[in-house]
Design a protein around this motif. Structure first.
Motif, PDB file in Angstrom:
ATOM      1  N   ARG A   1      16.514  -8.655   3.559  1.00  0.00           N
ATOM      2  CA  ARG A   1      15.756  -9.813   4.084  1.00  0.00           C
ATOM      3  C   ARG A   1      14.217  -9.583   4.049  1.00  0.00           C
ATOM      4  O   ARG A   1      13.796  -8.641   3.909  1.00  0.00           O
ATOM      5  CB  ARG A   1      16.166  -9.735   5.711  1.00  0.00           C
ATOM      6  CG  ARG A   1      15.380  -8.682   6.481  1.00  0.00           C
ATOM      7  CD  ARG A   1      15.519  -8.865   7.707  1.00  0.00           C
ATOM      8  NE  ARG A   1      14.461  -7.946   8.739  1.00  0.00           N
ATOM      9  CZ  ARG A   1      14.347  -6.639   8.793  1.00  0.00           C
ATOM     10  NH1 ARG A   1      15.547  -5.954   8.310  1.00  0.00           N
ATOM     11  NH2 ARG A   1      13.674  -6.185   9.678  1.00  0.00           N
ATOM     12  N   ARG A   2      13.765 -10.901   3.946  1.00  0.00           N
ATOM     13  CA  ARG A   2      12.224 -10.948   3.667  1.00  0.00           C
ATOM     14  C   ARG A   2      11.828 -10.650   5.216  1.00  0.00           C
ATOM     15  O   ARG A   2      12.161 -11.404   6.301  1.00  0.00           O
ATOM     16  CB  ARG A   2      11.920 -12.270   3.452  1.00  0.00           C
ATOM     17  CG  ARG A   2      10.189 -12.204   2.992  1.00  0.00           C
ATOM     18  CD  ARG A   2       9.838 -13.553   2.351  1.00  0.00           C
ATOM     19  NE  ARG A   2       8.317 -13.710   2.318  1.00  0.00           N
ATOM     20  CZ  ARG A   2       7.760 -14.364   1.319  1.00  0.00           C
ATOM     21  NH1 ARG A   2       8.663 -15.544   0.927  1.00  0.00           N
ATOM     22  NH2 ARG A   2       6.225 -14.484   1.063  1.00  0.00           N
TER      23      ARG A   2
ATOM     24  N   ASP B   1       2.516  -8.317  -3.109  1.00  0.00           N
ATOM     25  CA  ASP B   1       1.377  -8.771  -2.381  1.00  0.00           C
ATOM     26  C   ASP B   1       1.352  -9.684  -1.322  1.00  0.00           C
ATOM     27  O   ASP B   1       0.605  -9.358  -0.261  1.00  0.00           O
ATOM     28  CB  ASP B   1       0.563  -9.368  -3.529  1.00  0.00           C
ATOM     29  CG  ASP B   1      -0.039  -8.644  -4.891  1.00  0.00           C
ATOM     30  OD1 ASP B   1      -0.453  -7.328  -4.465  1.00  0.00           O
ATOM     31  OD2 ASP B   1      -0.245  -9.015  -5.758  1.00  0.00           O
ATOM     32  N   ASP B   2       2.329 -10.705  -1.274  1.00  0.00           N
ATOM     33  CA  ASP B   2       2.420 -11.463  -0.250  1.00  0.00           C
ATOM     34  C   ASP B   2       3.628 -11.518   0.275  1.00  0.00           C
ATOM     35  O   ASP B   2       4.203 -12.554   1.076  1.00  0.00           O
ATOM     36  CB  ASP B   2       2.084 -13.071  -0.718  1.00  0.00           C
ATOM     37  CG  ASP B   2       0.546 -12.838  -1.219  1.00  0.00           C
ATOM     38  OD1 ASP B   2      -0.282 -12.317  -0.617  1.00  0.00           O
ATOM     39  OD2 ASP B   2       0.492 -13.560  -2.278  1.00  0.00           O
ATOM     40  N   ALA B   3       4.629 -10.543   0.084  1.00  0.00           N
ATOM     41  CA  ALA B   3       5.946 -10.546   0.283  1.00  0.00           C
ATOM     42  C   ALA B   3       6.445  -9.054   0.734  1.00  0.00           C
ATOM     43  O   ALA B   3       6.011  -8.194  -0.098  1.00  0.00           O
ATOM     44  CB  ALA B   3       6.899 -11.251  -0.488  1.00  0.00           C
ATOM     45  N   ARG B   4       7.505  -9.054   1.534  1.00  0.00           N
ATOM     46  CA  ARG B   4       7.997  -7.610   1.904  1.00  0.00           C
ATOM     47  C   ARG B   4       9.557  -7.853   2.165  1.00  0.00           C
ATOM     48  O   ARG B   4       9.893  -8.615   2.906  1.00  0.00           O
ATOM     49  CB  ARG B   4       7.216  -7.140   3.038  1.00  0.00           C
ATOM     50  CG  ARG B   4       7.808  -5.606   3.470  1.00  0.00           C
ATOM     51  CD  ARG B   4       6.822  -5.448   4.621  1.00  0.00           C
ATOM     52  NE  ARG B   4       7.462  -4.284   5.506  1.00  0.00           N
ATOM     53  CZ  ARG B   4       7.442  -4.319   6.571  1.00  0.00           C
ATOM     54  NH1 ARG B   4       7.342  -5.368   7.600  1.00  0.00           N
ATOM     55  NH2 ARG B   4       7.728  -3.207   7.390  1.00  0.00           N
ATOM     56  N   PHE B   5      10.239  -6.917   1.471  1.00  0.00           N
ATOM     57  CA  PHE B   5      11.788  -7.099   1.751  1.00  0.00           C
ATOM     58  C   PHE B   5      12.386  -5.847   1.898  1.00  0.00           C
ATOM     59  O   PHE B   5      11.862  -4.712   1.638  1.00  0.00           O
ATOM     60  CB  PHE B   5      12.335  -7.775   0.446  1.00  0.00           C
ATOM     61  CG  PHE B   5      12.237  -9.146  -0.041  1.00  0.00           C
ATOM     62  CD1 PHE B   5      13.097 -10.076   0.410  1.00  0.00           C
ATOM     63  CD2 PHE B   5      11.111  -9.411  -0.776  1.00  0.00           C
ATOM     64  CE1 PHE B   5      12.889 -11.130   0.033  1.00  0.00           C
ATOM     65  CE2 PHE B   5      11.031 -10.748  -1.049  1.00  0.00           C
ATOM     66  CZ  PHE B   5      11.703 -11.768  -0.800  1.00  0.00           C
ATOM     67  N   LEU B   6      13.294  -5.910   3.133  1.00  0.00           N
ATOM     68  CA  LEU B   6      13.957  -4.487   3.712  1.00  0.00           C
ATOM     69  C   LEU B   6      15.317  -4.862   3.393  1.00  0.00           C
ATOM     70  O   LEU B   6      16.032  -5.540   3.680  1.00  0.00           O
ATOM     71  CB  LEU B   6      13.676  -4.477   5.100  1.00  0.00           C
ATOM     72  CG  LEU B   6      12.040  -4.220   5.317  1.00  0.00           C
ATOM     73  CD1 LEU B   6      11.550  -4.783   6.932  1.00  0.00           C
ATOM     74  CD2 LEU B   6      11.709  -2.917   4.977  1.00  0.00           C
TER      75      LEU B   6
ATOM     76  N   SER C   1      16.544 -14.741   3.903  1.00  0.00           N
ATOM     77  CA  SER C   1      15.371 -15.168   4.985  1.00  0.00           C
ATOM     78  C   SER C   1      15.608 -14.673   6.250  1.00  0.00           C
ATOM     79  O   SER C   1      15.091 -15.146   7.645  1.00  0.00           O
ATOM     80  CB  SER C   1      15.704 -16.628   5.216  1.00  0.00           C
ATOM     81  OG  SER C   1      14.820 -17.371   4.006  1.00  0.00           O
ATOM     82  N   GLY C   2      16.670 -13.737   6.554  1.00  0.00           N
ATOM     83  CA  GLY C   2      17.057 -13.265   8.091  1.00  0.00           C
ATOM     84  C   GLY C   2      17.790 -14.213   8.703  1.00  0.00           C
ATOM     85  O   GLY C   2      18.128 -13.980   9.990  1.00  0.00           O
ATOM     86  N   GLN C   3      18.409 -15.227   8.329  1.00  0.00           N
ATOM     87  CA  GLN C   3      19.289 -16.147   8.998  1.00  0.00           C
ATOM     88  C   GLN C   3      20.822 -15.913   8.715  1.00  0.00           C
ATOM     89  O   GLN C   3      21.059 -15.780   7.550  1.00  0.00           O
ATOM     90  CB  GLN C   3      18.889 -17.598   8.577  1.00  0.00           C
ATOM     91  CG  GLN C   3      17.378 -17.959   8.817  1.00  0.00           C
ATOM     92  CD  GLN C   3      17.070 -17.807  10.110  1.00  0.00           C
ATOM     93  OE1 GLN C   3      18.103 -18.237  11.090  1.00  0.00           O
ATOM     94  NE2 GLN C   3      15.980 -17.237  10.639  1.00  0.00           N
TER      95      GLN C   3
END
Length: 275
Positions: free
Chosen positions: A80-81, A99-104, A228-230
């Motif tokens: 997810r972001r 730079d502008d995003a992070r995923f786990l 998107s975590g949904q």
């Protein structure tokens, strides 16, 4: 388990962000996954550009100039972001920072995987985890004739034959149940005894079922969320047989039955689905 539509939905979500971007840092918080995450993996990919995000079966493939990260979501994982300043959650085991995003990668059971395939070892398709996979169910190689020819002579029941993944990849438990219901085929029918006309119906049902799930963002599983975590929404509303044991068939009102095949739960309508 996240199945092909869930993984493809995730791929589409991460591809819009990762592709063409420099991975600033790969952080491994927990290396003890299904297979140990290779030591020094971050050294290989930190500062490198993600060229494209592909999928093969249920594996996500993050391509770099010098190799490829192979990511599997396991039994209940998700990629997810997350906001840049969000605290890491329990069971967030791997982190991709841009730079502008992070995923786990969130994986409570640690059945997922993050592995490296170096370009010097040959095409990614030759990796042992991918080499034996069948054709993609929504690709041009998956035809009714392909399915019929590869099922001929098999005494194995049709549902576990679909789940095996060596004929067609990514038709997991939920979608196999739903496709067989659409095709009106009993899940215990010996695969090699199914006539061509019924195989043609099954082929169409597999593609329609998977496409419907993709359109709606995948099935709603307890642990599944998209990039998107949904959560997905498809089977929460539309499941015909899966996880509906004892409930009336949506076509004939006969109670849906549940059996176990190869240690997997199978759901079917005894009236609509014939051997």
């Amino acid at each position: 388990m996240p199945e092909l539509p869930e993984v493809e939905t995730t791929r589409r979500g991460i591809a819009t962000v990762m592709t063409g971007q420099t991975l600033r840092r790969l952080v491994v918080h927990e290396p003890r996954m299904r297979w140990p995450i290779p030591e020094g993996l971050s050294v290989l990919v930190d500062g490198q550009v993600v060229r494209r995000c592909d999928r093969r079966g249920k594996y996500l493939l993050l391509h770099f100039d010098h190799g490829c990260l192979i990511v599997h979501l396991g039994m209940s994982g998700s990629l997810r972001r997350a906001p840049l300043d969000e605290d890491k959650r329990k069971h967030d085991h791997v982190e991709w920072r841009f730079d502008d995003a992070r995923f786990l990668l969130h994986d409570p059971r640690r059945f997922g995987a993050v592995l490296w395939h170096d370009a010097s070892a040959g095409p990614i398709e030759q990796h042992p985890l991918l080499a034996g996979l069948g054709v993609e169910p929504l690709g041009p190689d998956f035809t009714a004739d392909h399915l019929y020819q590869h099922l001929r002579g098999k005494q194995q029941a049709i549902k576990p034959a679909l789940l095996a993944g060596n004929i067609v990849v990514g038709v997991g438990n939920i979608y196999a149940c739903e496709s067989l219901f659409r095709a009106r085929i009993h899940p215990a029918t010996p695969a090699g005894r199914i006539a061509l006309v019924r195989i043609q119906r099954l082929h169409a049902a597999i593609q329609a079922t998977l496409q419907d799930a993709l359109t709606s963002g995948g099935s709603t599983l307890r642990d599944y969320v998209n990039a998107s975590g949904q959560p997905g929404a498809y089977f929460e509303i539309h499941a015909a047989v899966y996880d509906r044991a004892g409930q009336p068939c949506r076509v004939c009102a006969t109670p849906i039955k549940r059996i176990v095949q190869g240690q997997r739960a199978t759901y079917y309508c005894p009236t609509c689905q014939k051997r």
